[in-house]
Scaffold this motif. Structure first.
Motif, PDB file in Angstrom:
ATOM      1  N   GLY A 151     -28.960 -93.116   6.101  1.00 38.97           N
ATOM      2  CA  GLY A 151     -27.844 -93.841   6.651  1.00 38.97           C
ATOM      3  C   GLY A 151     -26.552 -93.044   6.576  1.00 38.97           C
ATOM      4  O   GLY A 151     -25.706 -93.107   7.454  1.00 38.97           O
ATOM      5  N   SER A 152     -26.378 -92.263   5.561  1.00 40.86           N
ATOM      6  CA  SER A 152     -25.145 -91.520   5.425  1.00 40.86           C
ATOM      7  C   SER A 152     -25.062 -90.365   6.424  1.00 40.86           C
ATOM      8  O   SER A 152     -23.980 -89.964   6.815  1.00 40.86           O
ATOM      9  CB  SER A 152     -24.981 -91.017   4.001  1.00 40.86           C
ATOM     10  N   LEU A 153     -26.164 -89.837   6.881  1.00 43.09           N
ATOM     11  CA  LEU A 153     -26.161 -88.762   7.876  1.00 43.09           C
ATOM     12  C   LEU A 153     -25.638 -89.299   9.210  1.00 43.09           C
ATOM     13  O   LEU A 153     -24.820 -88.651   9.865  1.00 43.09           O
ATOM     14  CB  LEU A 153     -27.570 -88.189   8.044  1.00 43.09           C
ATOM     15  N   PHE A 154     -26.088 -90.500   9.613  1.00 39.56           N
ATOM     16  CA  PHE A 154     -25.599 -91.108  10.851  1.00 39.56           C
ATOM     17  C   PHE A 154     -24.105 -91.445  10.742  1.00 39.56           C
ATOM     18  O   PHE A 154     -23.349 -91.281  11.701  1.00 39.56           O
ATOM     19  CB  PHE A 154     -26.405 -92.356  11.210  1.00 39.56           C
ATOM     20  N   GLU A 155     -23.694 -91.906   9.571  1.00 36.31           N
ATOM     21  CA  GLU A 155     -22.284 -92.200   9.369  1.00 36.31           C
ATOM     22  C   GLU A 155     -21.434 -90.925   9.482  1.00 36.31           C
ATOM     23  O   GLU A 155     -20.359 -90.929  10.070  1.00 36.31           O
ATOM     24  CB  GLU A 155     -22.072 -92.859   7.999  1.00 36.31           C
ATOM     25  N   GLU A 156     -21.958 -89.837   8.915  1.00 39.43           N
ATOM     26  CA  GLU A 156     -21.258 -88.557   8.985  1.00 39.43           C
ATOM     27  C   GLU A 156     -21.165 -88.080  10.427  1.00 39.43           C
ATOM     28  O   GLU A 156     -20.112 -87.594  10.867  1.00 39.43           O
ATOM     29  CB  GLU A 156     -21.967 -87.509   8.119  1.00 39.43           C
ATOM     30  N   LEU A 157     -22.233 -88.223  11.189  1.00 40.24           N
ATOM     31  CA  LEU A 157     -22.225 -87.813  12.595  1.00 40.24           C
ATOM     32  C   LEU A 157     -21.241 -88.669  13.401  1.00 40.24           C
ATOM     33  O   LEU A 157     -20.521 -88.151  14.263  1.00 40.24           O
ATOM     34  CB  LEU A 157     -23.618 -87.900  13.200  1.00 40.24           C
ATOM     35  N   GLU A 158     -21.217 -89.965  13.135  1.00 39.00           N
ATOM     36  CA  GLU A 158     -20.265 -90.844  13.824  1.00 39.00           C
ATOM     37  C   GLU A 158     -18.821 -90.472  13.484  1.00 39.00           C
ATOM     38  O   GLU A 158     -17.944 -90.463  14.360  1.00 39.00           O
ATOM     39  CB  GLU A 158     -20.533 -92.309  13.456  1.00 39.00           C
TER      40      GLU A 158
END
Length: 181
Positions: free
Chosen positions: A2-9
């Motif tokens: 979940g944190s990877l998608f948040e970082e990409l966003e």
């Protein structure tokens, strides 16, 4: 994960902000560029218009009815300048002095120079005149003023007693109206 998608966003949002800022800067620069192009075009048109006007002017068709410089000294008249303010003969903005003419026919800066020289107790130099006409005492301003002084001497408004020393023209006294060269 979940944190990877948040970082990409977050990175996408930051990139979007940079794109929007760059687009705003580009729009502002486009406006400045268009204004500069318009200014350039106005100057080009002005230059071409002046060139056309000058090309159409011939010695046979002066801008004023009397070309006093071509008349013999005894026939010269001030009527071409009578009551005129900043009279222009063709591209001649500093007229030759004629009996009856005052400094009011000169462009403002020349009129100021003549007045400063007239008010001076003796001969004056260009570097003394520059601050009195409101210009900074810089080499370029002094040289420009010296050129104007020389033009005023050439046209009969001033005398140059010695190199670089200017005085009011001697023939401008009220009782010497016929002491013309």
């Amino acid at each position: 994960m979940g944190s990877l998608f948040e970082e990409l966003e977050a990175r996408e949002t930051a990139a979007r902000v940079r794109v929007e800022e760059s687009e705003a800067e580009l729009a502002a620069m486009s406006v400045k560029l268009e204004q500069a192009r318009e200014g350039l075009e106005r100057l080009r048109i002005a230059r071409e218009t002046v060139a056309e006007v000058l090309a159409e002017m011939t010695p046979q068709t002066p801008a004023v009815p009397v070309d006093t410089e071509r008349l013999p000294a005894g026939e010269r008249v001030a009527s071409a300048y009578a009551g005129a303010e900043r009279q222009v003969i063709g591209v001649l903005s500093v007229p030759y002095w004629q009996p009856g003419m005052g400094p009011d026919v000169l462009p403002a800066v020349y009129r100021d120079i003549v007045e400063v020289v007239a008010d001076a107790p003796g001969s004056v130099r260009a570097k003394q005149i520059v601050p009195r006409i409101g210009l900074p005492a810089e080499t370029g301003k002094i040289e420009g003023t010296r050129a104007k002084l020389k033009r005023l001497v050439e046209r009969g408004w001033l005398d140059e007693d010695a190199p670089g020393l200017f005085t009011p023209a001697g023939r401008r006294t009220t009782d010497s109206s016929n002491s013309h060269d």
